[in-house]
Design a protein around this motif. Structure first.
Motif, PDB file in Angstrom:
ATOM      1  N   PHE A  63      13.463  -0.957   2.359  1.00  0.00           N
ATOM      2  CA  PHE A  63      12.083  -1.194   2.746  1.00  0.00           C
ATOM      3  C   PHE A  63      11.245  -1.379   1.481  1.00  0.00           C
ATOM      4  O   PHE A  63      11.623  -0.933   0.397  1.00  0.00           O
ATOM      5  CB  PHE A  63      11.513   0.002   3.519  1.00  0.00           C
ATOM      6  N   VAL A  64      10.092  -1.999   1.636  1.00  0.00           N
ATOM      7  CA  VAL A  64       9.126  -2.096   0.554  1.00  0.00           C
ATOM      8  C   VAL A  64       7.796  -1.539   1.059  1.00  0.00           C
ATOM      9  O   VAL A  64       7.323  -1.957   2.119  1.00  0.00           O
ATOM     10  CB  VAL A  64       8.929  -3.553   0.071  1.00  0.00           C
ATOM     11  N   ARG A  65       7.232  -0.580   0.309  1.00  0.00           N
ATOM     12  CA  ARG A  65       5.874  -0.145   0.628  1.00  0.00           C
ATOM     13  C   ARG A  65       4.905  -1.019  -0.159  1.00  0.00           C
ATOM     14  O   ARG A  65       4.872  -0.980  -1.391  1.00  0.00           O
ATOM     15  CB  ARG A  65       5.630   1.331   0.310  1.00  0.00           C
ATOM     16  N   VAL A  66       4.165  -1.825   0.563  1.00  0.00           N
ATOM     17  CA  VAL A  66       3.156  -2.687  -0.047  1.00  0.00           C
ATOM     18  C   VAL A  66       1.866  -1.892  -0.238  1.00  0.00           C
ATOM     19  O   VAL A  66       1.732  -0.760   0.229  1.00  0.00           O
ATOM     20  CB  VAL A  66       2.905  -3.931   0.826  1.00  0.00           C
ATOM     21  N   THR A  74      -2.002  -6.921  -0.908  1.00  0.00           N
ATOM     22  CA  THR A  74      -0.902  -7.029   0.045  1.00  0.00           C
ATOM     23  C   THR A  74      -0.245  -8.408   0.014  1.00  0.00           C
ATOM     24  O   THR A  74       0.988  -8.526   0.021  1.00  0.00           O
ATOM     25  CB  THR A  74      -1.389  -6.734   1.472  1.00  0.00           C
ATOM     26  N   ASP A  77       2.026  -8.792  -2.884  1.00  0.00           N
ATOM     27  CA  ASP A  77       3.241  -7.999  -2.699  1.00  0.00           C
ATOM     28  C   ASP A  77       4.232  -8.737  -1.803  1.00  0.00           C
ATOM     29  O   ASP A  77       5.425  -8.849  -2.116  1.00  0.00           O
ATOM     30  CB  ASP A  77       2.901  -6.646  -2.063  1.00  0.00           C
ATOM     31  N   LEU A  78       3.739  -9.232  -0.680  1.00  0.00           N
ATOM     32  CA  LEU A  78       4.617  -9.925   0.267  1.00  0.00           C
ATOM     33  C   LEU A  78       5.185 -11.207  -0.338  1.00  0.00           C
ATOM     34  O   LEU A  78       6.361 -11.537  -0.133  1.00  0.00           O
ATOM     35  CB  LEU A  78       3.860 -10.233   1.555  1.00  0.00           C
ATOM     36  N   MET A  82       9.256 -11.059   0.062  1.00  0.00           N
ATOM     37  CA  MET A  82       9.735 -11.460   1.382  1.00  0.00           C
ATOM     38  C   MET A  82      10.883 -12.462   1.350  1.00  0.00           C
ATOM     39  O   MET A  82      11.740 -12.473   2.240  1.00  0.00           O
ATOM     40  CB  MET A  82       8.582 -12.007   2.213  1.00  0.00           C
ATOM     41  N   ILE A  89       8.896  -3.351   6.064  1.00  0.00           N
ATOM     42  CA  ILE A  89       7.707  -3.127   5.239  1.00  0.00           C
ATOM     43  C   ILE A  89       7.059  -1.821   5.677  1.00  0.00           C
ATOM     44  O   ILE A  89       6.836  -1.590   6.868  1.00  0.00           O
ATOM     45  CB  ILE A  89       6.696  -4.278   5.381  1.00  0.00           C
ATOM     46  N   LEU A 107       3.861 -11.582   8.052  1.00  0.00           N
ATOM     47  CA  LEU A 107       5.318 -11.593   7.923  1.00  0.00           C
ATOM     48  C   LEU A 107       5.925 -12.816   8.596  1.00  0.00           C
ATOM     49  O   LEU A 107       6.902 -13.386   8.092  1.00  0.00           O
ATOM     50  CB  LEU A 107       5.910 -10.314   8.522  1.00  0.00           C
ATOM     51  N   THR A 121      11.834  -8.787  10.245  1.00  0.00           N
ATOM     52  CA  THR A 121      11.310  -7.774   9.331  1.00  0.00           C
ATOM     53  C   THR A 121      10.578  -6.691  10.110  1.00  0.00           C
ATOM     54  O   THR A 121       9.609  -6.977  10.814  1.00  0.00           O
ATOM     55  CB  THR A 121      10.358  -8.395   8.301  1.00  0.00           C
ATOM     56  N   ILE A 123       8.381  -3.073  10.699  1.00  0.00           N
ATOM     57  CA  ILE A 123       7.188  -2.455  10.130  1.00  0.00           C
ATOM     58  C   ILE A 123       7.171  -0.968  10.484  1.00  0.00           C
ATOM     59  O   ILE A 123       7.410  -0.601  11.633  1.00  0.00           O
ATOM     60  CB  ILE A 123       5.889  -3.094  10.663  1.00  0.00           C
TER      61      ILE A 123
END
Length: 292
Positions: A63-66, A74, A77-78, A82, A89, A107, A121, A123
């Motif tokens: 996972f990625v914490r944006v 944001t 980051d994406l 992505m 996420i 997304l 993806t 969330i």
């Protein structure tokens, strides 16, 4: 997934070490653990790590914490991560279902541009980091098919409401935070997704972590956020159903399967009804032996 381990998004060394932690999922963090001046570096490091690690056989889900939607960071980051297809996420400081829908729309665009399957993806928001967010917990139900679970946080929330601490002298959460924890459980149930417990910040007190995990499982959480690899074995021990629990759950399921017309059965002298069956099915699902 029982464990979600946070890893700073600007540290390749810690990311590589975390892959060997045994955690079910890693959260590559572009938010709190990364200084403001290091955001671009963290995006590049995280992108490169995802490129190398995504799809590795037997590894943790990534996972990625944006950064939060109101930071203006944001989208950057994406854009950085992505194309590498993270499993999900993590959205910090989420303020309800509308934020999930908004992130989901972003997304969808990135998935199309990267030739990823639409909706692949997931969330998971940190749903309680502001006072306002607590009042929106009921809005997650039906917000998005991407919604995997709800997690809660006490650190940012304590700062937002002006609390001196979120713990009592005995180390337990104080009443405002116990209330929020309970509401998160109900919100996850209403949305039909996993409830994931907050981090335990005392890295040296694994006994206290063990007690908190026992309480979490008792109350209905199915996993926990972690901040250090040493916490993973403790979390896994408590969030993995014991052989006795599995045997009892299987006995309940088998009893109702033998006669679906029954509303109540007796097992070991205890009256078992349909709510017990639902609970048993969830226990087996957590162990990969059934469906929730």
């Amino acid at each position: 997934m029982r464990s979600y381990l946070f890893v700073p998004g600007d540290s390749p060394k810690k990311m590589t070490k975390a892959m060997q932690s045994g955690a079910d999922a890693l959260i590559l963090d572009l938010e709190d653990s990364v200084a403001a001046g290091e955001k671009d570096k963290a995006r590049q490091v995280t992108r490169d790590f995802l490129n190398e690690a995504t799809g590795a056989s037997g590894g943790p889900r990534l996972f990625v914490r944006v950064n939060a939607l109101d930071t203006g960071l944001t989208d950057g980051d994406l854009a950085a991560v992505m194309a590498r297809g993270p499993y999900g996420i993590i959205l910090p400081k989420s303020c309800g279902g509308a934020d999930i829908a908004r992130l989901g729309a972003k997304l969808a665009v990135h998935e199309a541009e990267s030739e990823l399957a639409d909706g692949v993806t997931r969330i998971m928001p940190v749903a309680t980091e502001t006072g306002a967010s607590v009042f929106a917990l009921g809005t997650y139900a039906g917000s998005s098919r991407r919604l995997l679970g709800l997690s809660w946080g006490a650190e940012d929330l304590s700062a937002d409401i002006g609390a001196q601490t979120n713990k009592r002298d005995d180390g337990q959460f104080s009443e405002p935070f116990r209330l929020v924890r309970s509401l998160l459980l109900f919100a996850a149930a209403a949305a039909g997704v996993d409830a994931i417990d907050s981090v335990f910040t005392n890295l040296k007190d694994l006994d206290a972590l063990d007690r908190e995990c026992r309480e979490s499982v008792r109350d209905g959480f199915v996993g926990k956020l972690a901040v250090h690899p040493a916490q993973i074995p403790v979390i896994h021990e408590r969030f993995t159903p014991s052989p006795d629990a599995l045997a009892h759950a299987q006995a309940i399921v088998d009893a109702f399967a033998a006669d679906p017309t029954l509303g109540v059965v007796s097992i070991g002298g205890d009256m078992i009804d349909r709510p017990h069956l639902v609970r048993a099915e969830r226990v087996l699902a957590r162990a990969g032996r059934g469906q929730p």
